[in-house]
Design an enzyme around this catalytic site. Structure first.
Site, PDB file in Angstrom:
ATOM      1  CG  LEU A   1      32.360  -2.959 -61.600  1.00 35.42           C
ATOM      2  CD1 LEU A   1      31.338  -3.939 -61.060  1.00 35.42           C
ATOM      3  CD2 LEU A   1      32.834  -2.031 -60.490  1.00 35.42           C
ATOM      4  CG  ASP A   2      29.930  -5.299 -67.267  1.00 30.04           C
ATOM      5  OD1 ASP A   2      30.858  -6.082 -67.516  1.00 30.04           O
ATOM      6  OD2 ASP A   2      28.739  -5.649 -67.190  1.00 30.04           O
ATOM      7  N   PRO A   3      32.456  -1.631 -67.883  1.00 30.81           N
ATOM      8  CG  PRO A   3      33.648  -1.393 -69.895  1.00 30.81           C
ATOM      9  CD  PRO A   3      32.832  -2.388 -69.108  1.00 30.81           C
TER      10      PRO A   3
END
Length: 303
Positions: free
Chosen positions: A44-46
């Site tokens: 999950l992207d930052p």
């Protein structure tokens, strides 16, 4: 003084905060739980928040089944601006006016539902020759990951206000919401990028079950390991067959003709692990849970 880790087995549905990668969120949760072993079930992207299912101890053996699960997102797409990373953290590469009618928007969105070919972003963790593409992209390499076939089961237009478009997206494994934002923007002729992203569900796990990272501690209860496998059929083995399976032996049972992964239980309801149901009723153990009755633990797993 360093606090020793302890064995924790089970799942934690985390509401990942913004600003952390999945790996960083896992590390912080492990530290708070004092768990010795853990893994996450998909990047999950930052900038993204929401459901990140973490597996601890023996539950890590079920992680791959969650990585392949369907997912659901709520995404805010800023129209009119394209970026290098396809999200708000990238460099702006183009600005274009937004003159899109509601009818044109609905038609464009409809073209992204079903089985489609999608090219992941250059700034992605996909690897080629052992190196992730984001490393190449940061060095100015224009190489792109190969397109892939992905499935989008639904896209609902939630809101459109000025140049901000909010969508609810249900998709299968391997799908990049950032690529959807970029590709939809190009289809509309104005460009677009992800401004906000929240994952609402991974398989059967939803935000209603999620725990904030700040609320995680040594006493946080974990879900049972087999909760990750509810999509698999279950097989209950009588005592003598359960003991054979826990010694790594295949067994035969009647009444099963379909091949595939199965959950294995003994006749008292104890979860034993994951097996493969082969032809003619044969059950082959594949991933057994250390600590289940009858399992002979390797030396490095004993306390």
């Amino acid at each position: 003084m360093k606090v020793p880790c302890v064995r924790r087995d089970g799942l934690l549905v985390l509401d990942k905060p913004p600003g952390l990668s999945s790996t960083q969120a896992l590390a912080q949760a492990r530290h708070r739980l004092r768990a010795c072993k853990g893994g996450h079930t998909g990047t999950l992207d930052p900038l993204a928040t929401g459901v990140l299912v973490l597996c601890f101890g023996e539950a890590t053996k079920a992680a791959s089944f969650l990585v392949d699960s369907d997912k659901r997102y709520r995404v805010a797409i800023a129209l009119g601006v394209s970026t290098t990373t396809y999200d708000r953290e990238g460099e702006v590469v183009a600005r274009r006016p937004v003159t899109v009618s509601d009818a044109a928007l609905r038609a464009a969105v409809g073209r992204f539902i079903g089985r489609i070919d999608q090219t992941p972003p250059r700034f992605s963790a996909i690897k080629q020759d052992g190196r992730p593409f984001y490393e190449r992209a940061r060095r100015g390499d224009e190489a792109r990951p190969a397109s892939r076939s992905v499935v989008v089961t639904g896209i609902e237009i939630i809101d459109r206000e000025d140049m901000m478009l909010t969508l609810d997206v249900a998709c299968g494994k391997g799908f990049y919401v950032r690529s959807l934002a970029h590709d939809l923007g190009e289809a509309l002729g104005c460009g677009g990028h992800v401004a906000e992203l929240r994952r609402l569900a991974v398989g059967r796990f939803t935000l209603d079950q999620a725990v904030a990272l700040t609320d995680v501690g040594p006493d946080t209860a974990l879900l049972e390991s087999d909760a990750a496998l509810t999509g698999l059929p279950s097989v209950v083995l009588p005592g003598f067959l359960a003991r054979a399976v826990m010694r790594g032996q295949g067994v035969h049972i009647g009444g099963r003709e379909q091949e595939g992964w199965v959950r294995l239980y003994d006749d008292s309801g104890v979860f034993l692990g994951i097996g493969w149901s082969a032809a003619a009723g044969e059950i082959r153990p594949k991933r057994l849970w250390i600590g289940a009755p009858g399992h002979v633990e390797p030396m490095d797993a004993r306390g």
